[in-house]
Design a protein around this motif. Structure first.
Motif, PDB file in Angstrom:
ATOM      1  N   UNK A  15       0.855  -1.193   0.000  1.00  0.00           N
ATOM      2  CA  UNK A  15       0.000   0.000   0.000  1.00  0.00           C
ATOM      3  C   UNK A  15       0.892   1.245   0.000  1.00  0.00           C
ATOM      4  N   UNK A  16       1.981   1.200   0.783  1.00  0.00           N
ATOM      5  CA  UNK A  16       2.915   2.334   0.809  1.00  0.00           C
ATOM      6  C   UNK A  16       3.557   2.521  -0.562  1.00  0.00           C
ATOM      7  N   UNK A  68       0.906   3.847  -3.234  1.00  0.00           N
ATOM      8  CA  UNK A  68       0.461   5.223  -2.991  1.00  0.00           C
ATOM      9  C   UNK A  68       1.644   6.201  -2.996  1.00  0.00           C
ATOM     10  N   UNK A 121       4.129   6.448  -0.917  1.00  0.00           N
ATOM     11  CA  UNK A 121       4.687   6.801   0.389  1.00  0.00           C
ATOM     12  C   UNK A 121       6.117   6.263   0.516  1.00  0.00           C
ATOM     13  N   UNK A 125      -4.184   8.250  -0.088  1.00  0.00           N
ATOM     14  CA  UNK A 125      -3.221   8.533   0.992  1.00  0.00           C
ATOM     15  C   UNK A 125      -3.339   9.931   1.604  1.00  0.00           C
ATOM     16  N   UNK A 182      -4.637   3.895   3.628  1.00  0.00           N
ATOM     17  CA  UNK A 182      -3.504   3.315   2.906  1.00  0.00           C
ATOM     18  C   UNK A 182      -2.210   3.460   3.718  1.00  0.00           C
ATOM     19  N   UNK A 183      -1.382   2.435   3.602  1.00  0.00           N
ATOM     20  CA  UNK A 183      -0.092   2.387   4.290  1.00  0.00           C
ATOM     21  C   UNK A 183      -0.220   2.735   5.772  1.00  0.00           C
ATOM     22  N   UNK A 184      -1.222   2.167   6.424  1.00  0.00           N
ATOM     23  CA  UNK A 184      -1.448   2.349   7.875  1.00  0.00           C
ATOM     24  C   UNK A 184      -1.749   3.794   8.271  1.00  0.00           C
TER      25      UNK A 184
END
Lengths: 408, 309
Positions: free
Chosen positions: A384-385, A388, A390, B170, B257-259
């Motif tokens: 997910x990181x 997106x 990140x 995000x 997203x991404x915690x």
């Protein structure tokens, strides 16, 4: 102990409410498409044998939780146990009654599906529903652009780029943090020659050159704008919507969804879809086709059941050729019996069945490890990181590798 | 005989004492409390003690035979894991922002609804509707509203020429989840504040009007001091409930997203029902309880000071 007793009591009350009597088989199933299918199978079995089956439908997560508490507590309240492939196998296998392969016919079933339900060499469940990931594409758009179903990832990217125009995106993936994202990524990993864990299942193996290449390819589809902008919040059901509403040209998803996408009542593009005969591959790996993800539901018998004989009879009934055909034709079940894929009645309702079988010929499931759920959550967080933006792919896979090795 | 009299006398006296206790006016209320206290003990104290016990054990439901006492080991593990610590901080931030917004919006709405206007009762009922919807249903409805490609919100902003947004992406996922939480729970504050406003004596307001106080001065120096205890009560309730927020986050983003929306409620759920690690889940819930108690104590102290002044 208190918590276990509490849950066991709660489940017992639920089960008792159904008016269970001696010789009635009881089972919990996940609600939705599989729940409706298994409920139909139970009715057919009761009609054929006179043995009542009490099928209780609960949401997926609750079935997992309640079944496990019943099995750990050895309550004997459940006779038939539903098993979601290798995800649930490590948890429930120690509590299932082994299936005698000398007396039980398994040769008519797809061998890779039977293998999913073996623990320490012993068969503990019979496969009754396939969940395989296939490449579904808009044949009309491909034909109009002079494209053929992609056989390599470069062809896949070219097709996605060519078809991304006029409000249509090349590819619709499920990228919401969770199980959806991980199962979306796995076929990309496998088809680039990557593995999730090493052969001994003791360490992460996805942070290899193949794994990095696969993940970079996956992430670039998002960064290059070839997927709908909202895909980072998509679940599986959103893929059906994106294809059905005509905003995406390709999806790599669970094969029975083809029936929803191709249903004229629900879809704007019914009749315009097809299934690629195999997944794209990375030619550098020397693979002849891509390798997809396969999983599925199996039925086992609880070792603590008081009706083992009848329960074994039930699971063999559901896995039989005749019942698999009936469930496939009447309930859109993806059959586990090989013969059904050549059956004219099934091909009439699902003409793409042969392609599904072809695409699933080269497939593997997730590794059978007890800590899979934790590994899945780690991968979901890091992927997910990456999708997106990140983290870079390298940062995400490094972090995931470290956390997965700690979890193992 | 002596022995007999020794044994009989205390029995008789204790029976007499019990009878006296039952017949006394003071004891009856305590006796009537007993069933409630037993029930509370069973559903509150026993699970709490069990939870504390669990937090000192390595306890995994999948390996019941290998559960061992680890002392403060679970607490150390949680404190040393950046994911758990950031989920705790995120929860506090989430709570501070949403509760503040709920209190400001809820109080403003209550002040509006306290004014007489036609259709007042209908509007009051309408304002309460979000509070009556199940959190999961509300979450699912908002998922549809927030959908980037087919959602209502992007359609509406499109009418004003704005480009579609990825509401659960995000950058906006956390504010989007907060909006749902605020939308759903502001009515609770409105309801409490409305009840508080109706206790403000009309004479006080009238005399302040006669003294030439402006609308703002009337609110600031007459109404606000009188409703402060009610305001603090609303704050206590909303803070306690928001610190354990779970359903809207789980349904809308699953923590991603991404915690970026991983609140402690989701963290506890994962530990308990995805990994069956009851030791860590219990530790996280005890830490959450401690944080909730600390914040509540501050509020209670403020409340007591308000009551005294």
């Amino acid at each position: 102990m208190f918590r276990r007793l509490f849950f066991a009591a709660a489940v017992s009350i639920t089960l008792g409410a159904g008016g269970v009597h001696a010789q009635t088989l009881t089972m919990l199933v996940s609600s939705g498409g599989s729940g409706r299918t298994f409920e139909a199978a139970a009715k057919h079995f009761s009609a054929a044998t006179g043995i009542p089956v009490n099928v209780i439908q609960n949401p997926y997560a609750e079935v997992r939780e309640k079944q496990l508490l019943e099995l750990v507590g050895k309550t004997g309240n459940l006779d038939v146990i539903s098993v979601d492939g290798t995800i649930w196998m490590p948890e429930v296998a120690p509590f299932l009654d082994p299936i005698d392969e000398q007396t039980t016919d398994t040769k008519h079933l797809i061998p890779s599906m039977v293998d999913l339900f073996r623990a320490d060499g012993k068969l503990v469940a019979l496969p009754v529903r396939i969940a395989g990931w296939v490449l579904i594409y808009r044949k009309d758009l491909f034909d109009a652009a002079g494209l053929k179903p992609p056989t390599t990832w470069e062809e896949f990217r070219f097709a996605a780029r060519t078809l991304t125009k006029d409000g249509v995106y090349g590819f619709a993936p499920a990228l919401r943090q969770g199980n959806y994202l991980v199962v979306q990524w796995i076929p990309f990993l496998f088809s680039h020659g990557g593995q999730i864990l090493n052969k001994e299942r003791t360490a992460a193996a996805f942070n290899s050159p193949e794994g990095i290449k696969a993940t970079q390819f996956f992430v670039d589809l998002v960064r290059d704008g070839l997927v709908p902008p909202g895909a980072t919040a998509y679940e599986q059901s959103d893929i059906i919507t994106a294809i059905s509403q005509g905003i995406a040209a390709m999806a790599l998803t669970y094969s029975p969804y083809f029936l929803n996408m191709n249903n004229p009542k629900e879809s704007k593009v019914a009749g315009k879809l097809a299934i690629a005969p195999s997944l794209p591959r990375d030619p550098a790996t020397g693979m002849t086709t891509g390798r997809t993800l396969i999983s599925g539901w199996g039925f086992g018998v609880a070792a603590s059941s008081r009706n083992k004989k009848e329960a074994h009879q039930f699971i063999q009934f559901v896995a039989s050729d005749a019942e698999q055909k009936r469930l496939a034709v009447e309930n859109n079940n993806a059959p586990t019996a090989s013969a059904v894929y050549k059956d004219p009645d099934y091909l009439k309702v699902f003409p793409a069945a042969a392609d599904v079988q072809g695409a699933l010929a080269s497939a593997s499931d997730r590794p059978l490890v007890e800590s899979w759920t934790m590994i899945e959550d780690i991968l979901a967080r890091e992927l997910s990181a990456a999708v997106t933006g990140t983290k870079t792919v390298k940062e995400a896979l490094d972090a995931a590798e470290k956390a997965v090795n700690a979890a193992l | 005989m002596i022995i007999a009299s020794r044994t009989v006398v205390p029995k008789a006296s204790s029976r007499r004492r019990t009878r006296r206790l039952l017949s006394s006016d003071n004891s009856l209320p305590y006796l009537l409390l007993v069933p409630a206290l037993i029930a509370l003990g069973c559903i509150l104290v026993v699970p709490l003690i069990y939870n504390i016990w669990l937090s000192f054990h390595e306890y995994n439901l999948l390996r019941p035979a290998r559960n061992t006492f680890v002392g403060f080991g679970n607490y150390l593990k949680v404190i040393q894991d950046p994911a758990h610590v950031s989920s705790l901080f995120l929860t506090v931030r989430f709570t501070a922002i949403t509760v503040l917004a709920e209190v400001i919006l809820g109080t403003s709405l209550a002040l509006l609804l306290n004014l007489p206007f036609p259709g007042n009762h209908f509007v009051r009922t309408l304002v309460l509707v979000p509070m009556l919807i199940s959190e999961v249903v509300a979450g699912l409805s908002w998922r549809l509203i927030y959908h980037t490609e087919f959602g209502l919100l992007n359609y509406l902003i499109g009418l004003f020429g704005l480009s579609p947004q990825v509401w659960l992406g995000p950058d906006l996922a956390l504010p989007s989840v907060m909006i749902v939480e605020i939308w759903q729970h502001t009515p609770f504050v409105t309801l409490i504040m409305l009840a508080g406003l109706q206790t403000v004596p009309r004479e006080l307001l009238e005399s302040s009007m006669m003294d030439g106080a402006s609308r703002w001065q009337r609110f600031r120096y007459v109404v606000l001091p009188l409703i402060t205890p009610i305001l603090l009560l609303a704050l206590v309730f909303r803070t306690m409930f928001t610190l354990r927020v779970f359903a809207p986050v789980w349904v809308l983003t699953g923590g991603g997203p991404a915690d970026s929306t991983l609140v402690i409620g989701v963290d506890i759920y994962r530990a308990a029902f995805r990994y069956y690690n009851l030791g860590i889940a219990a530790t996280l819930s005890i830490i959450l309880l401690a944080v909730t108690l600390a914040i509540t104590l501050v509020y209670m102290r403020l409340l007591r000071r308000e009551a005294l002044t």
